[in-house]
Design an enzyme around this catalytic site. Sequence first.
Site, mmCIF file in Angstrom:
data_model
loop_
_atom_site.group_PDB
_atom_site.id
_atom_site.type_symbol
_atom_site.label_atom_id
_atom_site.label_comp_id
_atom_site.label_asym_id
_atom_site.label_seq_id
_atom_site.Cartn_x
_atom_site.Cartn_y
_atom_site.Cartn_z
ATOM 1 N N GLN A 135 17.859 22.742 55.961
ATOM 2 C CA GLN A 135 18.682 21.683 56.542
ATOM 3 C C GLN A 135 20.054 22.186 56.962
ATOM 4 O OE1 GLN A 135 17.570 18.517 53.275
ATOM 5 N NE2 GLN A 135 18.225 17.449 55.108
ATOM 6 N N HIS A 136 20.721 21.386 57.777
ATOM 7 C CA HIS A 136 22.152 21.484 58.086
ATOM 8 C C HIS A 136 22.550 22.604 59.041
ATOM 9 C CE1 HIS A 136 22.188 18.816 54.695
ATOM 10 N NE2 HIS A 136 22.105 19.761 53.798
ATOM 11 N N ASP A 161 13.827 20.495 54.453
ATOM 12 C CA ASP A 161 13.024 21.128 53.409
ATOM 13 C C ASP A 161 12.804 20.250 52.178
ATOM 14 O OD1 ASP A 161 15.685 21.371 52.663
ATOM 15 O OD2 ASP A 161 15.658 23.545 52.480
#
Length: 427
Positions: free
Chosen positions: A71-72, A226
């Site tokens: 992520q991110h 995830d």
Amino acid sequence: MALVAGVDSSTQSCKVVVMDAATGEVVRQGRGTHPDGTEVDPAAWWDALQAAITEAGGLDDVEAWAIGGQQHGMVVLDEAGEAIRPALLWNDTRSAGAASDLVREFGSDELAARTGLVPVASFTITKLRWLRDNEPENAARVAAVALPHDWLTWRLRGFGPENPDFGELVTDRSDASGTGYWGPDGYDRALLVAALGHDAVLPRVLEHEEWVQDAGGRRVAPGAGDNAGAALGVGAGPGDAVVSIGTSGTVFAVSTERVIDPSGTVAGFASADGNWLPLVATINASRVLEAIRRVLGVDHAGLSALALAASPGAGGLHLEPYFEGERTPNLPDATATLSGMTLASTTRENVARAAVEGMLGGLAYGMQTLRDLGVEVRRALLVGGGAQSEAVQRIAPEVLGVPVSVPAPAEYVALGAARQAAGVLAA
């Protein structure tokens, strides 16, 4: 037999599983390696995905697929669909100052209400602000912003610099919810502009039942971040908390209600199945056991045996497990402390037990934080490398205060993506 594929493009590597859509049986799998570092050329992810697909026997006989991923991460694309610079990953902390700036400008209560998050360096919004402030020429060139799983889905569907159709960028609620500029009503364009300095194309957010197609006509599910992918893969539902014990730890629960925490301790992520996935992260998890194992001069099995030879409470020994500071609770400068030491209590067995209880106590704090916000937790699912310790498995119910289940080790993010693909195949 209808086959589906799921991908886990994590920080370290890319895993592909090909699964029987009807039975869930994994029939083959493959893996590719990612480079180290906190910024990575997205082309390296593409190369690793191709290697993993090849090792998994290809996708020619697959009818649907989906990608789960870290992520991110910030992938910024120019008008031609080229990556402007290496992607900044979730664990790149150079944007900590940018996070503070955004909180100061908007306020934590306002940001939590609008997006479910209070920015920290992990989140995409802070990386875009860092780009604006430190690489303004690159920021000015940004035509589209994607997350790692969005970009890989776009590429595997046949798009990219050779066919830069930004209208075909798609994502899902779970990954969008980790950006810092998305909320239940969609993208918060004002926050995006406050971060980047101008508007840009963002991936269309698909619901979990929606699908698109790739160049071969196969159905492509939305994919997931995830943690949301792992929740799908392990079969977590409302009332379940997934406790992931890796180098660091996470506690996330499936909730039917949106969770807002203005303190920022709980990140109000969305799940990949239409629910919500409030999450607490800790810095110190299996590294606690590793540190004490080294001190005692035993392997992990030996540490487990010592811990189980001691009584609950470790004879009064208590380990505050903040070896590297801590995120939850927010104690960045803290150090670990072993207290309650007497001539009677200071045994190798009690030290080992205190390590396991202290590590689990940090995760229990995170679980209690979820409960304090109204999230129901009836069962804990232990996953990750640290969950394979016999002592952790046996002591966890006492410390966490709920029944504990330990699923067999598996590639749960990739399995979650594959199960999502099976779902859109059946739709």
